[in-house]
Design a protein around this motif. Structure first.
Motif, short mmCIF file in Angstrom:
data_model
loop_
_atom_site.label_atom_id
_atom_site.label_comp_id
_atom_site.label_asym_id
_atom_site.label_seq_id
_atom_site.Cartn_x
_atom_site.Cartn_y
_atom_site.Cartn_z
N LEU A 126 0.83 -1.20 0.00
CA LEU A 126 0.00 0.00 0.00
C LEU A 126 0.87 1.26 0.00
N LEU A 127 1.92 1.25 0.78
CA LEU A 127 2.82 2.40 0.80
C LEU A 127 3.44 2.63 -0.58
N GLU A 128 3.80 1.55 -1.21
CA GLU A 128 4.33 1.63 -2.58
C GLU A 128 3.34 2.33 -3.50
N LEU A 129 2.11 1.80 -3.44
CA LEU A 129 1.05 2.36 -4.28
C LEU A 129 0.90 3.86 -4.03
N LEU A 130 0.87 4.22 -2.76
CA LEU A 130 0.68 5.62 -2.41
C LEU A 130 1.80 6.48 -3.00
N ALA A 131 3.02 5.96 -2.91
CA ALA A 131 4.15 6.70 -3.46
C ALA A 131 3.99 6.89 -4.96
N GLU A 132 3.57 5.83 -5.62
CA GLU A 132 3.30 5.92 -7.07
C GLU A 132 2.32 7.03 -7.37
N LYS A 133 1.22 7.02 -6.64
CA LYS A 133 0.19 8.02 -6.88
C LYS A 133 0.74 9.42 -6.67
N ARG A 134 1.55 9.56 -5.66
CA ARG A 134 2.13 10.88 -5.40
C ARG A 134 2.99 11.35 -6.58
N THR A 135 3.82 10.45 -7.05
CA THR A 135 4.66 10.77 -8.21
C THR A 135 3.78 11.23 -9.36
N ASN A 136 2.75 10.46 -9.55
CA ASN A 136 1.79 10.76 -10.60
C ASN A 136 1.21 12.16 -10.44
N LEU A 137 0.77 12.46 -9.24
CA LEU A 137 0.17 13.77 -8.98
C LEU A 137 1.18 14.88 -9.26
N GLN A 138 2.41 14.63 -8.89
CA GLN A 138 3.44 15.64 -9.09
C GLN A 138 3.62 15.93 -10.58
N ARG A 139 3.69 14.86 -11.34
CA ARG A 139 3.83 15.04 -12.78
C ARG A 139 2.64 15.82 -13.34
N GLN A 140 1.48 15.50 -12.84
CA GLN A 140 0.30 16.18 -13.34
C GLN A 140 0.33 17.66 -13.00
N GLU A 141 0.80 17.96 -11.82
CA GLU A 141 0.90 19.38 -11.45
C GLU A 141 1.83 20.10 -12.42
N GLU A 142 2.94 19.46 -12.71
CA GLU A 142 3.88 20.05 -13.67
C GLU A 142 3.20 20.22 -15.03
N ASP A 143 2.49 19.19 -15.44
CA ASP A 143 1.78 19.27 -16.72
C ASP A 143 0.79 20.43 -16.73
N ILE A 144 0.12 20.59 -15.61
CA ILE A 144 -0.86 21.68 -15.53
C ILE A 144 -0.16 23.03 -15.66
N ARG A 145 0.96 23.16 -14.97
CA ARG A 145 1.73 24.39 -15.05
C ARG A 145 2.08 24.72 -16.50
N LEU A 146 2.65 23.71 -17.17
CA LEU A 146 3.08 23.92 -18.55
C LEU A 146 1.89 24.21 -19.46
N MET A 147 0.83 23.46 -19.24
CA MET A 147 -0.36 23.67 -20.06
C MET A 147 -0.90 25.08 -19.89
N ARG A 148 -0.88 25.59 -18.67
CA ARG A 148 -1.33 26.96 -18.42
C ARG A 148 -0.51 27.96 -19.24
N ARG A 149 0.80 27.74 -19.21
CA ARG A 149 1.66 28.63 -19.98
C ARG A 149 1.25 28.66 -21.44
N GLU A 150 1.01 27.47 -21.96
CA GLU A 150 0.65 27.42 -23.37
C GLU A 150 -0.70 28.07 -23.63
#
Lengths: 135, 135
Positions: B90-114
């Motif tokens: 479960l801890l593994e899974l949670l870490a995965e999700k966190r990584t995922n969320l982080q990437r999405q935040e970055e994607d959102i940032r970049l998308m906003r710029r565009e």
DNA sequence: CCCAGAGTTGACGTTAACGTAAATCGCCGA
DNA sequence: TCGGCGATTTACGTTAACGTCAACTCTGGG
């Protein structure tokens, strides 16, 4: 294909760069997201295509459909010469996307909270285990 | 079904609350995401189910598959009594999700710029139009 | 008692986004 | 000249996530 100035890419190069299959790249072309040149029958991709592909994949990671992404790209391409209706439509689209992004940010915030919560309980449960012998 | 204390919901109530069809809710149950009680043959949903549904839909908006969401929910449900392997998983899974969320935040940032960029060009193009007669 | 309305089950249909496989083409080096 | 590698085309297959329908069943109201 490494001479500078105006770089070009083969489909397998792009495929490796973005970790997608050539099939995916061809599919995106078929869906109107890419428009590579041809040299004979072989596709030749320029930086413009690379950028489009990057944007497409980013859009996908944010949950947009290929159709949505294409609409933005199309309107954007027709940009400096678009008529007023097209331009207003584009502004509409952009506003939609923004709303979407905002909701996603909120979702991310909430999801983080829940992950924190679950992780907390999970660690508690681990602490409470009798066999804490293996590290 | 409005008596307080332990509220319950019919499928159509939940369906309206979250703007999904009853079919979707039954499908989620079939996929192991919900476990409503029964009163005769009719499903009876409690707050627990409502929360699960909310989480599921949020997960979906963030691009998670139902299978991913289910795995988290299952592990979470077995939480206080889970064995060490489950907990670590479960801890593994949670870490995965966190990584995922982080990437999405970055994607959102970049998308906003565009979006900003595109919107800028779009407004310029509108300004440059001869017929600025309609507001 | 009867029926309308809500809910259920089962089965097949649909859509997006590719995967996969087979046949063909073109070029390049030994 | 030939073999192999990369690319292409065509076409059918697949998976997730539901939609759509038809045929019940149940339940409360008049």
């Amino acid at each position: 294909m490494i001479s500078d100035g105006a770089r070009t890419y083969s489909i397998s190069e792009l495929s490796r760069m973005f970790e997608v299959t050539p099939r995916t790249i061809r599919f995106y072309e078929q869906e109107g997201l890419l428009e590579p040149q041809r040299r004979g029958q072989t596709r030749v991709y320029h930086d413009k295509d690379r950028v489009r592909l990057k944007l497409t994949l980013r859009g996908k990671r944010l949950g947009f459909s290929l159709a949505e992404i294409r609409e933005v790209i199309e309107l954007y391409d027709a940009l400096p010469d678009g008529n007023a209706r097209q331009l207003r439509r584009l502004l509409e689209l952009l506003a939609e996307k923004r709303t979407n992004l905002q909701r996603q940010e909120e979702d991310i915030r909430l999801m983080r909270r829940e992950l924190d919560d679950v992780e907390g309980r999970c660690r508690e449960a681990l602490e409470a285990l009798p066999e804490n012998t293996e590290g």
